[in-house]
Design an enzyme around this catalytic site. Structure first.
Site, PDB file in Angstrom:
ATOM      1  N   GLY A  89      -0.162 -16.380  -6.416  1.00  0.00           N
ATOM      2  CA  GLY A  89      -0.449 -15.803  -7.571  1.00  0.00           C
ATOM      3  C   GLY A  89      -0.825 -16.653  -8.852  1.00  0.00           C
ATOM      4  N   CYS A 119       0.888  -1.259  -0.159  1.00  0.00           N
ATOM      5  CA  CYS A 119       0.062  -0.071  -0.018  1.00  0.00           C
ATOM      6  C   CYS A 119       0.859   1.220   0.072  1.00  0.00           C
ATOM      7  CB  CYS A 119      -0.823   0.047   1.038  1.00  0.00           C
ATOM      8  SG  CYS A 119       0.046  -0.261   2.725  1.00  0.00           S
TER       9      CYS A 119
HETATM   10  C1  LIG Z   1     -10.801  -9.016  -4.733  1.00  0.00           C
HETATM   11  C2  LIG Z   1      -9.367  -9.015  -4.176  1.00  0.00           C
HETATM   12  C3  LIG Z   1      -8.982  -8.323  -3.040  1.00  0.00           C
HETATM   13  C4  LIG Z   1      -7.817  -8.406  -2.685  1.00  0.00           C
HETATM   14  N1  LIG Z   1      -7.593  -7.788  -1.320  1.00  0.00           N
HETATM   15  C5  LIG Z   1      -6.358  -7.880  -0.664  1.00  0.00           C
HETATM   16  C6  LIG Z   1      -6.150  -7.334   0.581  1.00  0.00           C
HETATM   17  O1  LIG Z   1      -7.059  -6.800   1.107  1.00  0.00           O
HETATM   18  N2  LIG Z   1      -4.856  -7.344   0.900  1.00  0.00           N
HETATM   19  C7  LIG Z   1      -3.798  -8.145   0.333  1.00  0.00           C
HETATM   20  O2  LIG Z   1      -2.701  -8.112   0.832  1.00  0.00           O
HETATM   21  N3  LIG Z   1      -4.148  -8.613  -0.939  1.00  0.00           N
HETATM   22  C8  LIG Z   1      -5.234  -8.441  -1.690  1.00  0.00           C
HETATM   23  N4  LIG Z   1      -5.516  -9.254  -2.754  1.00  0.00           N
HETATM   24  C9  LIG Z   1      -4.538  -9.699  -3.548  1.00  0.00           C
HETATM   25  C10 LIG Z   1      -4.436 -11.190  -2.952  1.00  0.00           C
HETATM   26  O3  LIG Z   1      -4.279 -11.725  -1.702  1.00  0.00           O
HETATM   27  C11 LIG Z   1      -3.241 -12.055  -3.960  1.00  0.00           C
HETATM   28  O4  LIG Z   1      -2.020 -11.533  -3.442  1.00  0.00           O
HETATM   29  C12 LIG Z   1      -3.512 -11.752  -5.425  1.00  0.00           C
HETATM   30  O5  LIG Z   1      -4.888 -11.935  -5.697  1.00  0.00           O
HETATM   31  C13 LIG Z   1      -2.727 -12.949  -6.084  1.00  0.00           C
HETATM   32  O6  LIG Z   1      -3.210 -14.534  -6.027  1.00  0.00           O
HETATM   33  P1  LIG Z   1      -4.172 -15.003  -6.937  1.00  0.00           P
HETATM   34  O7  LIG Z   1      -3.921 -14.947  -8.295  1.00  0.00           O
HETATM   35  O8  LIG Z   1      -4.290 -16.235  -6.567  1.00  0.00           O
HETATM   36  O9  LIG Z   1      -5.440 -14.202  -6.533  1.00  0.00           O
HETATM   37  C14 LIG Z   1      -6.714  -8.990  -3.236  1.00  0.00           C
HETATM   38  C15 LIG Z   1      -7.146  -9.732  -4.448  1.00  0.00           C
HETATM   39  C16 LIG Z   1      -8.236  -9.792  -5.005  1.00  0.00           C
HETATM   40  C17 LIG Z   1      -8.502 -10.582  -6.217  1.00  0.00           C
END
Ligand SMILES: Cc1cc2nc3c(=O)[nH]c(=O)nc-3n(C[C@H](O)[C@H](O)[C@H](O)COP(=O)(O)O)c2cc1C
Ligand SMILES: Cc1cc2nc3c(=O)[nH]c(=O)nc-3n(C[C@H](O)[C@H](O)[C@H](O)COP(=O)(O)OP(=O)(O)OC[C@H]3O[C@@H](n4cnc5c(N)ncnc54)[C@H](O)[C@@H]3O)c2cc1C
Ligand code: FES
Lengths: 278, 314
Positions: B240, B127
């Site tokens: 990821g 962030c």
């Molecule tokens: C809808 C959504 C909300 C997310 N909110 C957060 C969050 O609040 N904090 C955080 O560290 N990552 C957040 N992420 C990132 C995920 O934790 C993760 O790092 C990212 O989506 C990659 O993983 P994936 O490809 O399996 O989704 C968010 C991702 C998505 C899709």
């Protein structure tokens, strides 16, 4: 209306939402815009109540690929045959994919989801106005009202008479049906207002329900305030998870004069009529 | 039956599979038994009340999704009074994701959530840091080291640093987190991206830019996990685009000790239990008694690693 979820990991686990692969039994056109889809499900999925919805993993139509699942209201259920049906409009890539399904195909889905309509057994007669896909959402309300011994008037709104849907469903379940259309001007809010005022005067409107039209929502909110009537509205919003986890489906709601965000998939899709910000 | 447990610093997890922050909440507990998971990870919480970003907050793209949810947060008090008790009967350890606009703010919220029932803190340092022109903490080694050091000083709990993939040299950032006291690094958050609606010429997210996640990012983040695992001694948690046991195994072979699953749960809510069962089978098929044996099991030709590093420069 909000049922608070039980604490996680409490006691022996029993799912209350089914993640499963359903079997397509029927998928055919209803009119120029809408299609009717019936799938074989588990008993858990078939327990879906009026106003609840499913997340459907739509197949990819040729040359396109929807990514998210698509939310679809339950249009009907059969708890003996374990089937769930949907009434959907082909609107974009996901619903174009749905339209390619044939009997025997697999359709992965998640549900039942969300908070449905709530009927107060003290009501004797209720009025529902639906338009477009909103009719799909209100259809099972007629079934629930009949089962609860509550009378219903269903006002079905559409652009043209050919596009009025679900009259038979509402009639079969004892509802009085009034079709209104844009083509003859009867769907106009002023006319709807007169219809509703008559029913209120006749003491045939203990509660108001709507889905699918912002205009009707605003009209109902005004009338319900004037006559101090309860009401519920089913709302739509783009969804990703469908389970209250991602916060993409929030809308503004007016709770006691304060504007707050609520998740349509989790706190709704059915909300108190006056809380909705039309 | 494969021995599925893995160790992340002071914590032992029953298996290496957990949700990614922001893609998990109590709703998932209606679909499957949350006790099957290696850990539970909350949506990022902040000290202040926040509304989140304008709509649309998500958009679908080829092989993935964009999100700009923002961090709608009800604050720490709500977390302590509602979220925490909700999971009090879960065996799976609860990891709380936190964020703040300053290092001091991070330390304060870390201290506030260091209560019974919380097993670890995941610092979402992707962030913006308002003390450095709004650049993310995780974009600079110095800022990463400073913020993680302050958090570690403020809490007795294990601290995991969740890194951003939007950097040139992720290994350097991971080393900074390690030297500041992080017990693990999570690699990674979403990849900064955007998409435009060709009918309206408008950005498809209300926030214009957002984070790409899902299968589309897997090869990129896998590479970053590989680079990170070679640079630090602390465990790397891969995150990821993981949607299957094969994806999870690939991350572990690249060097991850555990994995987080996000977007895939939106397409199939019980993806994580599928992955746990699938990893068990995968290990059996490969004659591995313990899932932990997968970690860093990548086979490289002699010198291949060095050559590979050189080639990427060209
Ligand atoms: C809808 C959504 C909300 C997310 N909110 C957060 C969050 O609040 N904090 C955080 O560290 N990552 C957040 N992420 C990132 C995920 O934790 C993760 O790092 C990212 O989506 C990659 O993983 P994936 O490809 O399996 O989704 C968010 C991702 C998505 C899709
Ligand atoms: C709780 C709920 C119940 C619904 N019930 C029905 C129903 O019974 N029958 C019916 O025909 N339609 C219903 N809808 C609307 C239906 O979900 C959309 O028409 C559908 O998602 C469109 O997808 P698409 O890929 O064909 O269109 P696209 O326009 O290509 O979709 C692009 C994106 O926008 C989203 N989206 C587009 N329109 C809507 C919409 N109106 N509401 C929510 N998300 C939308 C899609 O899900 C997708 O993420 C319902 C929506 C919700 C939220
Ligand atoms: S769709 Fe994810 S919270 Fe509603």
């Amino acid at each position: 209306m909000n049922i608070t979820s039980p604490a996680s990991c409490a006691g022996a686990f029993r799912p209350h939402v089914a993640e499963e692969v359903s079997l397509v039994l029927h998928n055919a056109t209803v009119n120029g815009e809408y299609r009717h889809l019936v799938v074989q499900t588990s008993a858990l999925a078939a327990q879906a109540r009026a106003g609840q919805f499913f997340q459907l993993l739509c197949p990819a139509p040729p040359g396109e690929a929807p990514f998210f699942r698509r939310p679809m209201s339950v249009y009907g259920t059969d708890i003996t045959a374990n089937t769930v049906s949907f009434l959907y409009k082909v609107a974009g890539v996901g619903t174009r994919g749905l339209a390619t399904l044939r009997p025997g195909d697999a359709l992965p889905l998640l549900g039942p989801l969300g908070q449905g309509f709530v009927l107060d057994p003290a009501w004797r007669h209720v009025v529902a106005i639906g338009r477009g896909a909103g009719l799909a959402t209100l259809g099972p309300l007629a079934v629930a009202a009949e089962a609860a011994g509550i009378g219903m008037t269903a006002i079905l709104s559409a652009r043209t008479p050919e596009l009025v849907m679900s009259e038979d469903l509402f009639r079969r379940h004892g509802a009085k049906v009034i079709a209104v259309t844009d083509s003859d001007g009867s769907s106009d809010p002023a006319h709807l207002r007169r219809l509703l005022c008559m029913m209120i005067a006749d003491d045939r409107c203990d509660a108001l329900f709507t889905c699918g039209s912002q205009r009707v929502l605003r009209l109902m909110q005004r009338l319900a305030r004037e006559f101090d009537l309860p009401g519920q509205v089913a709302l739509e919003q783009q969804m990703a998870c469908g389970l209250g986890m991602c916060f993409c489906c929030v809308r503004d709601f007016n709770v006691g004069g304060e504007i707050v965000h609520k998740r349509v998939c989790w706190d709704g899709p059915v909300f108190d009529l006056q809380e909705a910000v039309a | 039956m494969t021995q599925m447990s893995v160790r992340i610093g002071r914590l032992t997890l029953a298996n290496p599979v957990m949700p990614a922050s922001g893609t998990f909440a109590e709703g998932m507990g209606g679909v499957f038994d949350l006790n099957r998971l290696g850990a539970l990870v909350t949506k990022t919480i902040t000290a202040e009340l926040r509304a989140g970003n304008p709509l649309p907050r998500v958009a679908e793209v080829q092989g993935g999704m964009l999100n700009a949810i923002g961090i709608p947060s009800k604050g720490v008090a709500y977390f302590l009074s509602h979220t925490l008790p909700h999971y009090s009967r879960c065996r799976a350890p609860l990891v709380v994701s936190i964020s703040a606009p300053t290092a001091e703010g991070f330390a304060a919220i870390a201290a506030a959530v260091s209560v019974a029932g919380v097993a670890a803190i995941e610092a979402n340092i992707s962030c913006p840091n308002i003390e450095e022109d709004g650049r993310a903490f995780a974009q600079r080694a110095g800022a990463t080291e400073a913020v993680i050091r302050q958090i570690c000083a403020a809490t007795p709990l294990p601290v995991w640093a969740k890194l951003s993939p939007n950097v040139g040299d992720i290994a350097e950032i991971a080393r900074a987190a390690e030297s500041a006291g992080a017990e693990a690094v999570v690699v990674a958050n979403t990849i900064l991206a955007m998409s435009i609606d060709l009918a309206t010429f408008r950005p498809r997210l209300g926030n214009t830019m957002g984070g790409l996640s899902g299968p589309a990012i897997k090869p990129i983040v896998l590479r970053q996990v590989y680079q990170t695992a070679r640079a630090v001694r602390i465990p790397v948690i891969g995150c990821g685009g993981i949607s299957s046991a094969e994806d999870a195994a690939e991350y572990m072979i690249a060097g991850a000790t555990a994995v987080q699953v996000g977007t895939a749960s939106f397409l199939k809510s019980d993806t994580m239990t599928d992955i746990i069962d699938g990893l068990d089978r995968f290990c059996t098929q490969h004659g591995l008694a313990r899932v932990a044996e997968l970690t860093g099991a990548i086979r490289l030709e002699a010198d291949h690693a060095e050559t590979a590093e050189m080639e990427t420069v060209t």
